[in-house]
Design a protein around this motif. Structure first.
Motif, mmCIF file in Angstrom:
data_model
loop_
_atom_site.group_PDB
_atom_site.id
_atom_site.type_symbol
_atom_site.label_atom_id
_atom_site.label_comp_id
_atom_site.label_asym_id
_atom_site.label_seq_id
_atom_site.Cartn_x
_atom_site.Cartn_y
_atom_site.Cartn_z
ATOM 1 N N VAL A 59 0.846 -1.198 0.000
ATOM 2 C CA VAL A 59 0.000 0.000 0.000
ATOM 3 C C VAL A 59 0.882 1.249 0.000
ATOM 4 O O VAL A 59 0.635 2.201 -0.747
ATOM 5 C CB VAL A 59 -0.949 0.010 1.222
ATOM 6 C CG1 VAL A 59 -1.659 1.360 1.328
ATOM 7 C CG2 VAL A 59 -1.974 -1.110 1.115
ATOM 8 N N ARG A 63 1.525 4.338 -3.062
ATOM 9 C CA ARG A 63 1.369 5.782 -2.814
ATOM 10 C C ARG A 63 2.693 6.534 -2.868
ATOM 11 O O ARG A 63 2.747 7.709 -2.526
ATOM 12 C CB ARG A 63 0.757 5.989 -1.425
ATOM 13 C CG ARG A 63 -0.630 5.398 -1.247
ATOM 14 C CD ARG A 63 -1.030 5.422 0.207
ATOM 15 N NE ARG A 63 -2.406 4.958 0.413
ATOM 16 C CZ ARG A 63 -2.923 4.690 1.612
ATOM 17 N NH1 ARG A 63 -2.180 4.843 2.701
ATOM 18 N NH2 ARG A 63 -4.167 4.294 1.724
ATOM 19 N N PRO A 160 -7.786 7.312 -4.322
ATOM 20 C CA PRO A 160 -8.119 6.938 -2.943
ATOM 21 C C PRO A 160 -9.626 6.805 -2.742
ATOM 22 O O PRO A 160 -10.087 6.487 -1.652
ATOM 23 C CB PRO A 160 -7.548 8.101 -2.116
ATOM 24 C CG PRO A 160 -7.546 9.268 -3.044
ATOM 25 C CD PRO A 160 -7.303 8.699 -4.423
ATOM 26 N N GLU A 198 -3.556 3.138 -6.424
ATOM 27 C CA GLU A 198 -4.599 2.814 -5.454
ATOM 28 C C GLU A 198 -5.911 2.509 -6.180
ATOM 29 O O GLU A 198 -6.319 3.243 -7.076
ATOM 30 C CB GLU A 198 -4.826 3.997 -4.503
ATOM 31 C CG GLU A 198 -3.613 4.366 -3.685
ATOM 32 C CD GLU A 198 -3.917 5.499 -2.715
ATOM 33 O OE1 GLU A 198 -4.310 5.197 -1.565
ATOM 34 O OE2 GLU A 198 -3.767 6.665 -3.093
ATOM 35 N N ALA A 200 -9.410 2.183 -4.848
ATOM 36 C CA ALA A 200 -10.244 2.234 -3.649
ATOM 37 C C ALA A 200 -11.715 2.415 -3.961
ATOM 38 O O ALA A 200 -12.107 3.336 -4.676
ATOM 39 C CB ALA A 200 -9.771 3.373 -2.734
ATOM 40 N N TRP A 220 -2.993 -1.858 -4.856
ATOM 41 C CA TRP A 220 -4.030 -2.500 -4.032
ATOM 42 C C TRP A 220 -5.416 -2.160 -4.583
ATOM 43 O O TRP A 220 -5.613 -1.154 -5.254
ATOM 44 C CB TRP A 220 -3.915 -2.101 -2.577
ATOM 45 C CG TRP A 220 -4.090 -0.643 -2.270
ATOM 46 C CD1 TRP A 220 -3.129 0.328 -2.358
ATOM 47 C CD2 TRP A 220 -5.285 0.014 -1.809
ATOM 48 N NE1 TRP A 220 -3.663 1.544 -1.989
ATOM 49 C CE2 TRP A 220 -4.970 1.383 -1.644
ATOM 50 C CE3 TRP A 220 -6.565 -0.419 -1.511
ATOM 51 C CZ2 TRP A 220 -5.904 2.321 -1.194
ATOM 52 C CZ3 TRP A 220 -7.513 0.508 -1.076
ATOM 53 C CH2 TRP A 220 -7.163 1.868 -0.910
ATOM 54 N N SER A 225 -10.001 1.707 2.246
ATOM 55 C CA SER A 225 -8.571 1.823 2.527
ATOM 56 C C SER A 225 -8.263 1.206 3.888
ATOM 57 O O SER A 225 -9.146 1.133 4.756
ATOM 58 C CB SER A 225 -8.141 3.289 2.518
ATOM 59 O OG SER A 225 -8.661 3.956 3.659
ATOM 60 N N GLU A 227 -6.616 2.438 6.356
ATOM 61 C CA GLU A 227 -6.799 3.424 7.433
ATOM 62 C C GLU A 227 -8.267 3.567 7.820
ATOM 63 O O GLU A 227 -8.615 3.588 9.006
ATOM 64 C CB GLU A 227 -6.256 4.803 7.002
ATOM 65 C CG GLU A 227 -4.750 4.842 6.802
ATOM 66 C CD GLU A 227 -4.351 4.581 5.364
ATOM 67 O OE1 GLU A 227 -3.279 5.054 4.964
ATOM 68 O OE2 GLU A 227 -5.110 3.903 4.636
ATOM 69 N N SER A 228 -9.129 3.649 6.808
ATOM 70 C CA SER A 228 -10.562 3.794 7.089
ATOM 71 C C SER A 228 -11.120 2.532 7.739
ATOM 72 O O SER A 228 -11.940 2.608 8.653
ATOM 73 C CB SER A 228 -11.322 4.095 5.795
ATOM 74 O OG SER A 228 -10.902 5.322 5.245
ATOM 75 N N LYS A 240 -3.827 0.009 10.997
ATOM 76 C CA LYS A 240 -3.926 -0.040 9.532
ATOM 77 C C LYS A 240 -3.169 -1.219 8.937
ATOM 78 O O LYS A 240 -3.568 -1.762 7.902
ATOM 79 C CB LYS A 240 -3.440 1.269 8.924
ATOM 80 C CG LYS A 240 -2.049 1.705 9.343
ATOM 81 C CD LYS A 240 -1.726 3.080 8.780
ATOM 82 C CE LYS A 240 -0.350 3.558 9.208
ATOM 83 N NZ LYS A 240 -0.265 3.858 10.648
ATOM 84 N N ALA A 244 -4.870 -3.941 6.566
ATOM 85 C CA ALA A 244 -4.368 -4.251 5.221
ATOM 86 C C ALA A 244 -4.229 -5.754 5.026
ATOM 87 O O ALA A 244 -4.538 -6.292 3.955
ATOM 88 C CB ALA A 244 -3.028 -3.554 4.992
#
Length: 317
Positions: A59, A63, A160, A198, A200, A220, A225, A227-228, A240, A244
């Motif tokens: 991931v 980014r 994202p 990304e 997403a 990915w 995501s 984090e979310s 996170k 993942a």
């Protein structure tokens, strides 16, 4: 060159290698053997690190600030043949979604993809690669134009997510994405999807329905995501890495679950470490994918696409 946390051993060896070579240039000392030893250690360290990447590290690579974006791929693959097209003919031109006609060899394609920015100013201009409804409507307009003139479609995914702002919802973000998914399933020309960064949520799915879905090695593809996901399940972004892992969002996971068709290899160190090689790999994969579908009739093409997506998530005991 910027380095991620897990790449720091590579950074140290790279600096040692450069210093040793500089000493050799600035003095009469023969440092050839030393440079060779450091170079070998550097190569071995890279191989060791990149063959054991965790989902979260992939991931991070997707980014990487030096990673090529959609327009980098289009300009490298098409050169001067690319003609960008603008606007959804309804509201305005969304700068987060780009598209236009370009050629690979003698074959024309309609290229569509999300574009991120390179610095603060261009990131704001491109809305961080998050398209509004007019972006998806522009994409659909270009797809219908491609269908009219029998031109295959190539979509490049790197977002994202779709823009979640109030104004996007007011203009029908959900409807725009759903409409694209519906229309792409029955488009009468080949569609080749390439996930270059990304992928997403619905932001990716809005241009993600294809006859052939390719995914670069260090990218990915997921409904959310890490984090979310972490913030929802654990009320904190600190988890996170576990998120993942649980989301099964890597290219290997996607291929195993038959949600994508092919993994496109990246150079050692990621797409940004050797851009030209990455561009060649993607162009070759697109040409090969088009070769599989170019002789199918529109009816067979749509039927095959429908069957492909109908079989996803179906398991026989």
């Amino acid at each position: 060159m910027e380095y991620l946390d897990f790449e720091l051993p590579i950074k140290e060896l790279q600096e040692q290698y450069e210093k040793a070579c500089q000493i050799g240039e600035d003095s009469d000392v023969d440092v050839t053997n030393t440079c060779k030893q450091i170079e070998k250690k550097l190569t071995d360290t890279k191989k060791e690190i990149y063959k054991n990447l965790t989902p979260w590290q992939r991931v991070q690579l997707s980014r990487h600030p030096n990673r090529p974006y959609t327009m980098d791929y289009i300009n490298a693959i098409c050169g001067d043949s690319f003609l960008e097209l603008h606007g959804d003919r309804n509201f305005k031109d969304d700068k987060a979604m780009v598209g236009g006609l370009g050629k690979i060899g003698d074959q024309s394609y309609m290229f569509i993809g999300q574009q991120k920015g390179y610095n603060t100013k261009t990131r704001q201009y491109r809305n961080f690669g998050m398209a509004n409804p007019e972006g998806y409507r522009k994409a659909l307009r270009l797809m219908h134009s491609a269908e009219k003139f029998n031109v295959p479609v190539v979509t490049l995914i790197d977002t994202p997510g779709a823009y979640p702002g109030l104004e996007a919802e007011e203009r029908g973000q959900g409807e725009a994405i759903a409409r694209n998914i519906f229309e792409m399933t029955k488009l009468k020309v080949p569609i080749i999807v390439v996930i270059i960064g990304e992928g997403a949520s619905g932001g990716a799915l809005g241009i993600g329905v294809g006859d052939k879905v390719l995914m670069l090695e260090n990218t990915w593809y997921s409904v959310i995501s890490p984090e979310s996901c972490s913030s929802i399940l654990w009320r904190s972004w600190e988890f996170k890495e576990q998120a993942a892992e649980a989301l099964k969002l890597t290219a290997t996971d996607m291929k195993r679950m038959k949600l994508i068709d092919q993994i496109v290899k990246e150079p050692l160190g990621g797409a940004h470490s050797d851009r030209e090689k990455t561009f060649r790999n993607v162009a070759t994969a697109i040409e090969k994918a088009y070769g599989e579908f170019k002789n199918l009739s529109p009816i067979d093409l749509v039927e095959k696409r429908m069957d492909k997506y109908s079989e996803m998530g179906v398991f026989k005991g």
